[in-house]
Design a protein around this motif. Structure first.
Motif, short mmCIF file in Angstrom:
data_model
loop_
_atom_site.label_atom_id
_atom_site.label_comp_id
_atom_site.label_asym_id
_atom_site.label_seq_id
_atom_site.Cartn_x
_atom_site.Cartn_y
_atom_site.Cartn_z
N GLY A 154 0.78 -1.23 0.00
CA GLY A 154 0.00 0.00 0.00
C GLY A 154 0.81 1.27 0.00
O GLY A 154 0.33 2.32 -0.43
N VAL A 155 2.05 1.24 0.49
CA VAL A 155 2.87 2.44 0.59
C VAL A 155 4.05 2.37 -0.37
O VAL A 155 4.09 3.07 -1.38
CB VAL A 155 3.35 2.67 2.04
CG1 VAL A 155 4.21 3.93 2.11
CG2 VAL A 155 2.15 2.80 2.98
N VAL A 156 5.02 1.49 -0.09
CA VAL A 156 6.21 1.40 -0.94
C VAL A 156 5.83 0.93 -2.35
O VAL A 156 6.24 1.51 -3.35
CB VAL A 156 7.25 0.44 -0.33
CG1 VAL A 156 8.46 0.30 -1.25
CG2 VAL A 156 7.69 0.94 1.04
N GLY A 157 5.01 -0.14 -2.41
CA GLY A 157 4.64 -0.70 -3.70
C GLY A 157 3.86 0.25 -4.58
O GLY A 157 3.90 0.15 -5.82
N SER A 158 3.14 1.20 -3.99
CA SER A 158 2.37 2.16 -4.76
C SER A 158 3.15 3.43 -5.06
O SER A 158 2.98 4.04 -6.12
CB SER A 158 1.08 2.52 -4.00
OG SER A 158 0.27 1.38 -3.82
N TYR A 159 3.99 3.86 -4.12
CA TYR A 159 4.67 5.15 -4.25
C TYR A 159 5.96 5.06 -5.06
O TYR A 159 6.23 5.91 -5.91
CB TYR A 159 4.98 5.72 -2.87
CG TYR A 159 5.70 7.05 -2.91
CD1 TYR A 159 5.03 8.20 -3.33
CD2 TYR A 159 7.04 7.15 -2.56
CE1 TYR A 159 5.69 9.42 -3.38
CE2 TYR A 159 7.71 8.37 -2.61
CZ TYR A 159 7.03 9.50 -3.02
OH TYR A 159 7.67 10.70 -3.07
N ILE A 265 -6.79 11.11 -0.90
CA ILE A 265 -7.74 10.75 0.18
C ILE A 265 -7.66 9.25 0.45
O ILE A 265 -7.60 8.80 1.60
CB ILE A 265 -9.17 11.16 -0.22
CG1 ILE A 265 -9.29 12.69 -0.25
CG2 ILE A 265 -10.20 10.56 0.73
CD1 ILE A 265 -10.55 13.19 -0.91
N TRP A 266 -7.65 8.46 -0.62
CA TRP A 266 -7.60 7.00 -0.47
C TRP A 266 -6.25 6.55 0.08
O TRP A 266 -6.17 5.59 0.84
CB TRP A 266 -7.88 6.35 -1.82
CG TRP A 266 -8.34 4.92 -1.73
CD1 TRP A 266 -7.76 3.84 -2.32
CD2 TRP A 266 -9.48 4.42 -1.02
NE1 TRP A 266 -8.47 2.70 -2.04
CE2 TRP A 266 -9.53 3.02 -1.24
CE3 TRP A 266 -10.47 5.01 -0.24
CZ2 TRP A 266 -10.51 2.20 -0.68
CZ3 TRP A 266 -11.45 4.20 0.31
CH2 TRP A 266 -11.47 2.83 0.09
N ALA A 267 -5.17 7.27 -0.28
CA ALA A 267 -3.85 6.94 0.26
C ALA A 267 -3.79 7.19 1.76
O ALA A 267 -3.13 6.45 2.50
CB ALA A 267 -2.78 7.76 -0.46
#
Length: 425
Positions: A154-159, A265-267
């Motif tokens: 959700g964080v590293v994989g998306s950003y 918002i979703w992040a």
């Protein structure tokens, strides 16, 4: 006071396993935001691209369901190794013979088989937690598990891909994923290989192993409390998966938010879950697993779901106000974390099968949420979907009064002092 063996519920002797989950899922999540578009940009149709992900999802669901029993039969360490190696090999074949040669059947084949890998890796580690962590500390440990999962996918994989795609392109970013998955796999292999796990079922005759595999199905219908727990876990993440589909229609198309504002918002919602997974995992040990799920999970999510719709509708295009329901949703969706500990507690003699059923219910939520949305949207619009999810959360709350779950030691100690029942009702 924290035990010398635990840090805020984190088992210190399994620390590198949690690190491995975060790194592995980072690599696994790199492609989420762009692979579908990358496939269509290569000349394939949106329907062909969707079929690639459909087969992947089916394989992942099958692997999630079977992973608990498989890990119990061959040990979690071996199952994690198989999952790690399968991921790397299939991804390399997908990149070279599938995408590299623009061969659609091979894309379906290799990406589909790769879908078996990540559930086998991460859910085998979850079974290891069930086997080696004391029951009274299991909810907190699984809270850390889901926190590491969120950090990874959700964080590293998306950003990170937002930085690497401009530098290396989509293909370079997809190849880079192998390095992250390999890093997570090797960390797990070298740091978890000596963890003492239950190896008793590994010596069973083949017929008995097949019987044990079938328990991942039969227990669901023979144990009433497991069936109710399955329904509660399916309902757990309905808003998570459903709102990702219907809320952009509200925020972007009707209220005037930009796509970037909606994604932010979703992040925020996902970022909040990193901390609330840990918090509720620890709290469940003190206030009771089912009591927490009832009042903070079911009721909290019912209120949060309504707030996610009505607050922006009342206030209009206000980014900061829209963050309020996102934080609420991220806070209360994690209150269901003790459900991971509930399943093996209800079937203590078949914990692998119980974890497999838990994984199945988690996967079913990903299917049921959009199915409900697609059925209700044409007749009752977005508000109808929101109220359907809300009603199901309240229904899950009713189920918590029926299900009976033996509680962890800390709750029992309070019961001995006359403060609460040791069995939640």
């Amino acid at each position: 006071m924290q035990s010398k063996h635990y840090w805020f519920g984190l088992p210190k002797h399994l620390l590198w396993g949690f690190v491995a989950i975060a790194i592995f899922m980072s690599g696994d999540g790199f492609e989420m935001a762009f692979l579908s578009k990358h496939i269509t940009d290569m000349g394939f149709t949106p329907a062909e691209s969707a079929m690639v992900f459909t087969l992947y999802g089916l394989a992942a669901g099958l692997a999630a369901w079977a992973s608990g029993v498989v890990a119990e039969l061959i040990t979690p360490q071996k199952a994690m190794l198989i999952g790690f190696v399968t991921w790397v090999v299939m991804h390399a074949l997908f990149m070279t013979l599938g995408l590299g040669m623009r061969n659609y059947p091979l894309m379906l084949l290799f990406y589909g088989i790769r879908g078996l890998a990540y559930p086998l890796f991460i859910y085998s580690f979850m079974l290891m937690l069930v086997q080696v962590v004391p029951r009274e500390r299991l909810a907190a440990a699984t809270g850390w598990f889901w926190a590491m999962y969120s950090i990874g996918i959700g964080v590293v994989g998306s950003y990170l891909p937002s930085l690497t795609i401009p530098a290396f392109g989509e293909t370079g970013t997809l190849w880079m994923a192998i390095a992250w998955v390999t890093g997570g796999g090797l960390i797990a292999f070298f740091n978890l290989r000596n963890v003492p796990v239950d190896r008793s079922r590994g010596n069973l005759p083949l017929k008995e192993k097949m019987t044990e595999m079938s328990r991942a199905v039969t227990i669901l219908f023979s144990n009433r409390d497991v069936f109710y727990a399955c329904l509660i876990r399916i309902i757990n993440t309905l808003s998570l998966f459903g709102f990702a589909i219907v809320m952009p229609l509200l925020f972007v198309d009707r209220l005037g938010f930009t796509i970037s504002e909606w994604l932010q918002i979703w992040a925020v919602f996902f970022f909040v879950t990193i901390f609330t997974n840990i918090f509720w995992g620890i709290m469940g040990e003190y206030i009771g697993w089912i009591r927490q799920v009832r009042w903070f999970g079911c009721l909290g999510m019912a209120i949060s779901s309504l707030t996610f719709y009505y607050l922006p509708v009342w206030v209009g295009h206000n980014f900061w106000v829209a963050l309020i329901p996102a934080v609420m949703l991220g806070t209360f969706v994690a209150a269901f974390v003790p459900m991971t500990a509930v399943f093996p507690t209800l079937e203590p003699h078949h914990r692998g099968a119980a974890i497999s059923i838990y994984n199945l219910s988690a996967g079913m939520s990903n299917f049921v949420a959009p199915a409900i949305a697609s059925l209700i949207l044409p007749f009752f619009d977005i508000v109808g979907v929101v109220w359907a999810y809300t009603g199901l959360y309240l229904f899950a709350g009713v189920l918590t009064f029926i299900i009976k779950v033996p509680q962890p030691k800390r709750v029992k100690d309070k019961a001995d002092a006359g403060k609460m029942s040791p069995v939640e009702q």
